[in-house]
Scaffold this motif. Structure first.
Motif, short mmCIF file in Angstrom:
data_model
loop_
_atom_site.label_atom_id
_atom_site.label_comp_id
_atom_site.label_asym_id
_atom_site.label_seq_id
_atom_site.Cartn_x
_atom_site.Cartn_y
_atom_site.Cartn_z
N MET A 1 0.82 -1.22 0.00
CA MET A 1 0.00 0.00 0.00
C MET A 1 0.85 1.26 0.00
O MET A 1 0.68 2.15 -0.81
CB MET A 1 -0.92 0.02 1.23
N ALA A 2 1.80 1.23 0.95
CA ALA A 2 2.69 2.40 1.05
C ALA A 2 3.46 2.59 -0.26
O ALA A 2 3.61 3.70 -0.74
CB ALA A 2 3.66 2.23 2.20
N ASN A 3 3.90 1.45 -0.81
CA ASN A 3 4.60 1.52 -2.08
C ASN A 3 3.75 2.16 -3.17
O ASN A 3 4.22 2.96 -3.96
CB ASN A 3 4.98 0.11 -2.55
N GLN A 4 2.53 1.76 -3.16
CA GLN A 4 1.59 2.28 -4.16
C GLN A 4 1.55 3.80 -4.10
O GLN A 4 1.61 4.47 -5.12
CB GLN A 4 0.20 1.70 -3.87
N ASN A 5 1.51 4.32 -2.86
CA ASN A 5 1.43 5.76 -2.69
C ASN A 5 2.68 6.48 -3.18
O ASN A 5 2.60 7.52 -3.80
CB ASN A 5 1.19 6.11 -1.21
N VAL A 6 3.81 5.84 -2.88
CA VAL A 6 5.07 6.44 -3.32
C VAL A 6 5.08 6.56 -4.83
O VAL A 6 5.41 7.59 -5.39
CB VAL A 6 6.27 5.58 -2.87
N ASP A 8 2.57 6.58 -6.83
CA ASP A 8 1.60 7.58 -7.24
C ASP A 8 2.22 8.96 -7.23
O ASP A 8 2.05 9.74 -8.16
CB ASP A 8 0.37 7.58 -6.31
N ASP A 9 2.95 9.21 -6.17
CA ASP A 9 3.59 10.52 -6.04
C ASP A 9 4.56 10.78 -7.19
O ASP A 9 4.60 11.87 -7.74
CB ASP A 9 4.36 10.61 -4.71
N VAL A 10 5.32 9.73 -7.50
CA VAL A 10 6.29 9.87 -8.57
C VAL A 10 5.60 10.25 -9.87
O VAL A 10 5.97 11.21 -10.55
CB VAL A 10 7.09 8.55 -8.79
N PHE A 11 4.56 9.49 -10.20
CA PHE A 11 3.85 9.75 -11.45
C PHE A 11 3.16 11.11 -11.41
O PHE A 11 3.20 11.87 -12.38
CB PHE A 11 2.80 8.66 -11.71
N GLU A 12 2.58 11.37 -10.27
CA GLU A 12 1.86 12.62 -10.08
C GLU A 12 2.77 13.81 -10.36
O GLU A 12 2.45 14.69 -11.16
CB GLU A 12 1.36 12.68 -8.63
N SER A 13 3.93 13.77 -9.71
CA SER A 13 4.81 14.93 -9.84
C SER A 13 5.41 14.98 -11.24
O SER A 13 5.79 16.04 -11.72
CB SER A 13 5.92 14.90 -8.78
N PHE A 14 5.49 13.82 -11.89
CA PHE A 14 6.01 13.83 -13.25
C PHE A 14 5.03 14.53 -14.19
O PHE A 14 5.40 15.32 -15.04
CB PHE A 14 6.27 12.41 -13.75
#
Length: 413
Positions: A1-6, A8-14
């Motif tokens: 789950m935590a990995n998923q969020n990380v 997400d953040d990467v893609f989001e900020s990209f």
DNA sequence: CGTCCACAGGAATGACGGGCGG
DNA sequence: CCGCCCGTCATTCCTGTGGACG
């Protein structure tokens, strides 16, 4: 789950983050821009040399010298692509073939590529070189064209294969009636002349063209032109531009290096979410590039090259000799359960490591005490530890302490 | 000034895994 | 299938050599 969020953040900020690049492709070194600053002279000369083909006359062979990243390939491709469109206009029967000899690797494959560019199919192995050459000649004769052959990085091929095939190629016109060949040879090494048969050399360099390295000011102009296409406006600081040019100028004026620095600096900055590319990003890019280069090189070494490099690592001194390295290598092979290579072979492996810049080897004479190579590690020891630590059984060998006893090897460190 | 060390590095050759054409 | 050739890696044998030592 935590990995998923990380993630997400990467893609989001990209997606949502600041975008610095407009077009990353422009900074790749195989990109040929509309304008090649500071190479007008060479473009003009090469154009003049090559122009006769528009009137269906064979053009002179031409030999181009210059260090890496001085625009030889770019200028050649630029001129030829313009020539091609002109040729269509005038209906001249021209064909080109661009070959990078270092990638192509052998005379067999050079002739195979030449044949393929004329539409023939040649098996990628299995024929004798003579056979391929004959096929090439017949195919060429029947296609009735002016054939312009570009042999890029020709020095690489000649240095380890000799120039016999070049002799064949330069003489091919004598046996052709309906087609003609012109050769554009490109070399990074100015001393190539010394490796060539004088007959080959004189026929190859009916014309000569030298590319001087760019100086910092010229590099800056080149980068500036490209940056207008590759980056959004106002995202590249002046100081970053200057430092890129200065660093590349210090390294024999290599434009390719300068472009790499700029591109990676942009990537670093983007990843950090910076709005503007600074001098600091360029410095990080420099480290990044070097790190990747070395890591790649280390990973791709063959088993024995790795063992040799580890031997140098274990000796851990600035002046290891071939003999000492062979002793340690001998032990490591035992530990590893690998077969021994000869000392003769080890010598060439060391030379290979040297030309990759992983090691520095220099022949020295110690007078009464013989003649050998002094070998020293060129990369940081931690690189080796990092890369080999998770490379299977090499992890063990890093910790292994060799017991070598050799007269006169008292110095510790 | 010759010797002689400890290798350098060239040449020839072979083993090997590939693929060809017939 | 055979006979041939390819490229690559490695071995064997070899001649060459800068310069400190004696």
């Amino acid at each position: 789950m935590a990995n998923q969020n990380v993630l997400d953040d990467v893609f989001e900020s990209f997606v949502n983050g600041v975008k610095l690049f407009k077009d990353r492709e422009v900074l790749r070194h195989d990109y040929i821009p509309e304008k090649l600053p500071h190479r007008e002279e060479q473009i003009k000369l090469l154009g003049e040399t090559v122009a006769p083909v528009l009137k269906n006359a064979r053009c002179s062979n031409i030999f181009i010298y210059g260090q890496t990243g001085t625009g030889k390939t770019a200028v050649t491709k630029y001129v030829l692509s313009h020539l091609e469109s002109k040729a269509k206009e005038y209906g001249a029967q021209i064909k080109f073939c661009y070959i990078n000899c270092r990638m192509t690797g052998s005379e067999y494959r050079v002739f195979a590529s030449l044949s393929q560019s004329l539409g023939m199919t040649i098996p990628f192995t299995g024929l004798s070189v003579g056979e391929v050459f004959d096929r090439f000649r017949t195919g060429l004769e029947s296609s009735r064209v002016l054939f312009i052959v570009v042999l890029d990085e020709i020095d690489a091929l000649i240095k380890d294969r000799g120039d016999a095939f070049m002799y064949e190629l330069t003489r091919i016109n004598e046996t052709l009636q309906k087609s003609k060949v012109s050769i554009i040879g490109i070399s990074n090494d100015l001393r190539l002349k010394e490796f060539l048969d004088p007959r080959v050399f004189s026929s190859l360099s009916e014309e000569e063209l030298v590319f001087r390295p760019y100086d910092a000011r010229e590099l800056r102009n080149i980068l500036f032109e490209r940056s207008k296409l590759s980056f959004r406006e106002g995202t590249l600081s002046d100081s970053a531009l200057s430092i890129c040019s200065a660093l590349a100028a210090a390294e024999h004026g290599d434009a390719r290096r300068a472009l790499d620095l700029l591109r990676v600096a942009g990537e670093v900055a983007e990843r950090q979410g910076a709005k503007i590319i600074t001098e600091e990003h360029v410095r990080q890019a420099e480290k990044h590039i070097e790190h990747n280069r070395v890591t790649e090189a280390l990973k791709n070494l063959t088993l024995h090259s790795k063992l040799v490099l580890l031997s140098v690592y274990h000796l851990n001194k600035a002046n290891a000799t071939t003999g000492e390295i062979y002793d340690v290598y001998h032990e490591l092979c035992g530990e590893f359960g690998a077969g021994l290579l000869t000392q003769r072979r080890l010598g060439t492996l060391i030379n290979e490591l040297d030309s990759m810049g992983l090691v520095n080897a220099k022949v020295v004479s110690m007078g009464r005490y013989g003649r050998t190579k002094k070998i020293r590690l060129e990369i940081s020891r931690s690189f080796i530890r990092d890369v080999f630590a998770d490379d299977g059984r090499f992890g063990e060998l890093i910790k292994y302490v060799p017991q070598v006893t050799r007269k006169g090897s008292a110095d510790t460190n």
